[in-house]
Scaffold this motif. Sequence first.
Motif, mmCIF file in Angstrom:
data_model
loop_
_atom_site.group_PDB
_atom_site.id
_atom_site.type_symbol
_atom_site.label_atom_id
_atom_site.label_comp_id
_atom_site.label_asym_id
_atom_site.label_seq_id
_atom_site.Cartn_x
_atom_site.Cartn_y
_atom_site.Cartn_z
ATOM 1 N N ASN A 297 -54.578 22.037 39.160
ATOM 2 C CA ASN A 297 -55.184 20.770 38.275
ATOM 3 C C ASN A 297 -53.859 19.655 38.229
ATOM 4 N N GLY A 298 -53.237 19.188 39.575
ATOM 5 C CA GLY A 298 -52.509 18.155 39.374
ATOM 6 C C GLY A 298 -50.897 18.990 38.939
ATOM 7 N N GLU A 299 -50.872 19.595 38.988
ATOM 8 C CA GLU A 299 -49.425 20.485 38.813
ATOM 9 C C GLU A 299 -48.737 20.317 39.777
ATOM 10 N N LYS A 300 -49.436 20.276 40.628
ATOM 11 C CA LYS A 300 -48.254 20.503 42.665
ATOM 12 C C LYS A 300 -47.924 19.483 42.450
ATOM 13 N N ASP A 301 -47.524 17.852 42.559
ATOM 14 C CA ASP A 301 -46.770 16.901 42.345
ATOM 15 C C ASP A 301 -45.497 17.094 41.875
ATOM 16 N N ASP A 302 -45.358 18.132 40.714
ATOM 17 C CA ASP A 302 -44.233 18.281 39.997
ATOM 18 C C ASP A 302 -43.772 19.708 40.011
ATOM 19 N N TYR A 303 -44.110 20.540 40.282
ATOM 20 C CA TYR A 303 -43.744 21.736 41.871
ATOM 21 C C TYR A 303 -43.195 21.193 42.891
ATOM 22 N N ALA A 304 -44.209 20.542 43.302
ATOM 23 C CA ALA A 304 -42.942 20.437 44.478
ATOM 24 C C ALA A 304 -41.769 19.164 44.355
ATOM 25 N N ALA A 305 -40.971 18.653 43.432
ATOM 26 C CA ALA A 305 -40.470 17.374 42.359
ATOM 27 C C ALA A 305 -39.155 18.853 42.343
ATOM 28 N N PHE A 306 -39.656 19.376 41.764
ATOM 29 C CA PHE A 306 -38.325 20.418 41.254
ATOM 30 C C PHE A 306 -38.123 21.438 42.537
ATOM 31 N N MET A 307 -39.302 22.007 43.132
ATOM 32 C CA MET A 307 -38.507 22.925 44.353
ATOM 33 C C MET A 307 -37.685 21.714 44.962
ATOM 34 N N GLU A 308 -38.009 20.838 45.550
ATOM 35 C CA GLU A 308 -37.228 19.891 46.052
ATOM 36 C C GLU A 308 -35.813 19.847 45.926
ATOM 37 N N ASP A 309 -36.055 19.896 44.206
ATOM 38 C CA ASP A 309 -34.521 19.883 43.743
ATOM 39 C C ASP A 309 -33.872 20.670 43.707
#
Length: 172
Positions: free
Chosen positions: A56-68
């Motif tokens: 539920n909505g976690e994907k964008d935060d997760y992707a941003a963290f991973m890209e960092d």
Amino acid sequence: MLKFKLYFDKDAEEDWLKKMCLKGWALKKFFLGFYTFEKCDPGEYNYQIDLLDSWNGEKDDYAAFMEDTGVKVIAQWWRWVYLQKRASDGPFEMYTDVESKIAHYSRIKNFFKVVLVIEVMCFFIELMAAINIGSYVFGIFTVLLAGLSLVMFKMVWSCNWKIQQYNHERMM
């Protein structure tokens, strides 16, 4: 290149993706067992597959963290996330300590336990329909559901075994 494979074991799937990359094929997309690869330098990338706590909505935060951290999110299928990191950036292991590995495999085990319960319920419903109606079609679906239930049971057992191995490692 497009390949179709069904994996239920994320470790085996990661190994296969690494072998494909060593042959010069990098994962580009994934959807429902269909893997799309593109040419790359052999061994250019490392892969990890992760299971999100929720979808539920976690994907964008997760992707941003991973890209960092230098990790690219290649694909997401429901709660499963396919990650890629350049091999030149160093080793790529999401879970490095025993506690995080136990927590990771516990999440996977719980995921497959839920699926197992649903599959077993569907199996019994289909079995009752096959017995009451006597149709070969229901019988075929009953056998298929029994097979899927066994695969899910194997995954729960496999995760449990890995958790026990890590618990044993922790005790030493």
